[in-house]
Scaffold this motif. Structure first.
Motif, PDB file in Angstrom:
ATOM      1  N   LEU A 168      13.379   3.877   1.278  1.00  0.00           N
ATOM      2  CA  LEU A 168      13.239   2.756   0.502  1.00  0.00           C
ATOM      3  C   LEU A 168      12.886   3.189  -0.644  1.00  0.00           C
ATOM      4  O   LEU A 168      12.013   4.283  -0.974  1.00  0.00           O
ATOM      5  CB  LEU A 168      11.826   1.992   1.094  1.00  0.00           C
ATOM      6  CG  LEU A 168      11.640   0.721   0.295  1.00  0.00           C
ATOM      7  CD1 LEU A 168      11.226  -0.318   1.206  1.00  0.00           C
ATOM      8  CD2 LEU A 168      10.510   1.036  -0.750  1.00  0.00           C
ATOM      9  N   VAL A 172      12.016   2.137  -4.958  1.00  0.00           N
ATOM     10  CA  VAL A 172      11.299   1.191  -5.824  1.00  0.00           C
ATOM     11  C   VAL A 172      10.982   1.622  -7.279  1.00  0.00           C
ATOM     12  O   VAL A 172      10.509   2.883  -7.380  1.00  0.00           O
ATOM     13  CB  VAL A 172      10.229   0.540  -5.119  1.00  0.00           C
ATOM     14  CG1 VAL A 172       8.983   1.550  -4.937  1.00  0.00           C
ATOM     15  CG2 VAL A 172       9.660  -0.884  -5.792  1.00  0.00           C
ATOM     16  N   THR A 231      11.943  -1.682   8.432  1.00  0.00           N
ATOM     17  CA  THR A 231      12.170  -1.797   7.066  1.00  0.00           C
ATOM     18  C   THR A 231      10.938  -2.653   6.321  1.00  0.00           C
ATOM     19  O   THR A 231      10.241  -2.150   5.304  1.00  0.00           O
ATOM     20  CB  THR A 231      13.374  -2.442   6.554  1.00  0.00           C
ATOM     21  OG1 THR A 231      14.554  -1.581   6.951  1.00  0.00           O
ATOM     22  CG2 THR A 231      13.686  -2.366   4.882  1.00  0.00           C
ATOM     23  N   VAL A 234      13.982  -8.752   3.757  1.00  0.00           N
ATOM     24  CA  VAL A 234      14.877  -7.747   3.927  1.00  0.00           C
ATOM     25  C   VAL A 234      16.250  -8.414   4.056  1.00  0.00           C
ATOM     26  O   VAL A 234      16.467  -9.430   4.869  1.00  0.00           O
ATOM     27  CB  VAL A 234      14.556  -7.017   5.010  1.00  0.00           C
ATOM     28  CG1 VAL A 234      15.624  -5.930   5.042  1.00  0.00           C
ATOM     29  CG2 VAL A 234      13.264  -6.395   4.963  1.00  0.00           C
ATOM     30  N   PRO A 292       7.456  -9.378   1.928  1.00  0.00           N
ATOM     31  CA  PRO A 292       8.887  -8.318   2.132  1.00  0.00           C
ATOM     32  C   PRO A 292       9.908  -9.574   2.783  1.00  0.00           C
ATOM     33  O   PRO A 292       9.878 -10.218   3.901  1.00  0.00           O
ATOM     34  CB  PRO A 292       8.833  -7.445   3.385  1.00  0.00           C
ATOM     35  CG  PRO A 292       7.613  -7.879   3.970  1.00  0.00           C
ATOM     36  CD  PRO A 292       6.546  -8.580   3.282  1.00  0.00           C
ATOM     37  N   LEU A 307       6.185  -4.412  -5.525  1.00  0.00           N
ATOM     38  CA  LEU A 307       6.160  -5.001  -3.951  1.00  0.00           C
ATOM     39  C   LEU A 307       5.127  -5.983  -3.724  1.00  0.00           C
ATOM     40  O   LEU A 307       4.390  -6.242  -2.396  1.00  0.00           O
ATOM     41  CB  LEU A 307       5.830  -3.701  -3.113  1.00  0.00           C
ATOM     42  CG  LEU A 307       6.849  -2.356  -3.237  1.00  0.00           C
ATOM     43  CD1 LEU A 307       6.390  -1.413  -2.348  1.00  0.00           C
ATOM     44  CD2 LEU A 307       8.232  -3.062  -2.913  1.00  0.00           C
ATOM     45  N   ALA A 310      15.465  -5.463  -0.737  1.00  0.00           N
ATOM     46  CA  ALA A 310      13.908  -6.422  -0.522  1.00  0.00           C
ATOM     47  C   ALA A 310      13.240  -6.576  -1.728  1.00  0.00           C
ATOM     48  O   ALA A 310      12.464  -5.607  -2.142  1.00  0.00           O
ATOM     49  CB  ALA A 310      13.135  -5.391   0.395  1.00  0.00           C
ATOM     50  N   TYR A 370       8.220  -1.227   3.705  1.00  0.00           N
ATOM     51  CA  TYR A 370       7.907  -1.850   2.522  1.00  0.00           C
ATOM     52  C   TYR A 370       6.383  -2.102   2.549  1.00  0.00           C
ATOM     53  O   TYR A 370       5.690  -2.086   1.426  1.00  0.00           O
ATOM     54  CB  TYR A 370       8.474  -3.239   2.573  1.00  0.00           C
ATOM     55  CG  TYR A 370       8.433  -4.310   1.406  1.00  0.00           C
ATOM     56  CD1 TYR A 370       9.274  -4.435   0.355  1.00  0.00           C
ATOM     57  CD2 TYR A 370       7.184  -5.219   1.200  1.00  0.00           C
ATOM     58  CE1 TYR A 370       9.300  -5.346  -0.680  1.00  0.00           C
ATOM     59  CE2 TYR A 370       7.030  -6.009   0.450  1.00  0.00           C
ATOM     60  CZ  TYR A 370       8.021  -5.946  -0.837  1.00  0.00           C
ATOM     61  OH  TYR A 370       8.142  -6.800  -1.739  1.00  0.00           O
ATOM     62  N   ALA A 404      13.316  -3.784  -4.348  1.00  0.00           N
ATOM     63  CA  ALA A 404      13.314  -2.475  -3.856  1.00  0.00           C
ATOM     64  C   ALA A 404      14.726  -2.465  -2.871  1.00  0.00           C
ATOM     65  O   ALA A 404      15.076  -3.420  -2.533  1.00  0.00           O
ATOM     66  CB  ALA A 404      12.309  -2.180  -2.730  1.00  0.00           C
ATOM     67  N   ARG A 412       3.514  -0.772  -0.208  1.00  0.00           N
ATOM     68  CA  ARG A 412       2.935  -1.330  -1.252  1.00  0.00           C
ATOM     69  C   ARG A 412       1.466  -0.898  -1.242  1.00  0.00           C
ATOM     70  O   ARG A 412       0.911  -1.047  -2.545  1.00  0.00           O
ATOM     71  CB  ARG A 412       2.685  -3.031  -0.840  1.00  0.00           C
ATOM     72  CG  ARG A 412       1.773  -3.702  -1.481  1.00  0.00           C
ATOM     73  CD  ARG A 412       1.490  -4.877  -0.870  1.00  0.00           C
ATOM     74  NE  ARG A 412       2.523  -6.042  -0.539  1.00  0.00           N
ATOM     75  CZ  ARG A 412       2.686  -6.979   0.407  1.00  0.00           C
ATOM     76  NH1 ARG A 412       1.680  -7.404   1.039  1.00  0.00           N
ATOM     77  NH2 ARG A 412       3.758  -7.868   0.248  1.00  0.00           N
TER      78      ARG A 412
END
Length: 225
Positions: A149, A151, A192, A219, A217, A213, A135, A196, A138, A200
């Motif tokens: 997730l 990142v 998901t 995905v 998003p 982020l 994503a 995300y 990420a 963020r």
């Protein structure tokens, strides 16, 4: 701390107004700045987060448990990054849990955050039936009841060096899905995307200098290594 969705918020608004008025009067009298309730859990009406959350919860309304205010989330994550070891993820810091209304047992969507060394096996796939995703850089995996997730978060100051050797992780758990057999890929993608967007908020609060982020998003399935 407990707040609620749209209906519950409207019900508590009058009491909140009275409380805020009292706080303003007290601050004027004492010279103290007005007290603020600061947290990362508010979901605005008609926002993308609200649409995702209501779809995931399969409920018209929800209540919100605020586990830690913004300052506690940031302090905990900064402390854990300073103390991170070379091989194992740090303990997570809980942020929020959203519960469908009317409640059904312990059903909730829960969000927590921590750090994991980039060399650790904790960042490798481990969820039963999980699908890997990307994503906007990420990455992670999602199955019927959990999203993990990871990142890159480039921290400022004295945390710059340790942040280069770690991933910030978000863990979202969806306990109301346990035992279900109808969670398809679209449902996993919604879970998901919400993870995300909640992550963020944390990267913004931490001040991640790379703004990892910032984009909406998107995905996508990640290739199997």
């Amino acid at each position: 701390m407990l707040t609620s969705g749209r209906k519950g918020l409207e019900a508590s608004a009058r009491g909140t107004t009275v409380l805020l008025a009292a706080l303003v009067l007290a601050s004027c009298a004492s010279g103290e700045p007005e007290a603020k309730i600061e947290h990362l859990c508010n979901v605005a009406d008609a926002s993308e987060e609200e649409a995702l959350l209501r779809g995931i919860l399969r409920a018209d309304d929800y209540t919100t448990d605020i586990n830690n205010r913004t300052s506690r989330v940031v302090e905990g994550l900064e402390r854990n990054l300073r103390d991170i070891g070379p091989a194992k993820e740090t303990l997570s810091t809980s942020m929020c849990a959203y519960k469908p209304t009317p409640r059904a047992g312990s059903d909730r969507a829960r969000f927590e955050f921590g750090w994991v060394p980039r060399t650790s096996k904790d960042a490798e796939p481990l969820l039963s039936g999980g699908g890997r995703f990307d994503a906007n850089g990420a990455f992670g995996e999602s199955n019927y009841f959990q999203t993990r997730l990871f990142v890159r978060c480039d921290m400022p100051g004295d945390l710059a060096e340790p942040s280069k050797a770690a991933w910030l992780y978000a863990r979202a758990s969806y306990s109301f899905n346990i035992g279900r057999t109808d969670i398809d890929q679209a449902a996993k993608d919604r879970q998901t995307a919400l993870a995300y967007l909640m992550a963020r908020r944390v990267t913004d609060a931490l001040g991640c200098e790379n703004k990892p982020l910032e984009k909406p998003p998107v995905v996508k399935p990640a290739p199997t290594p």
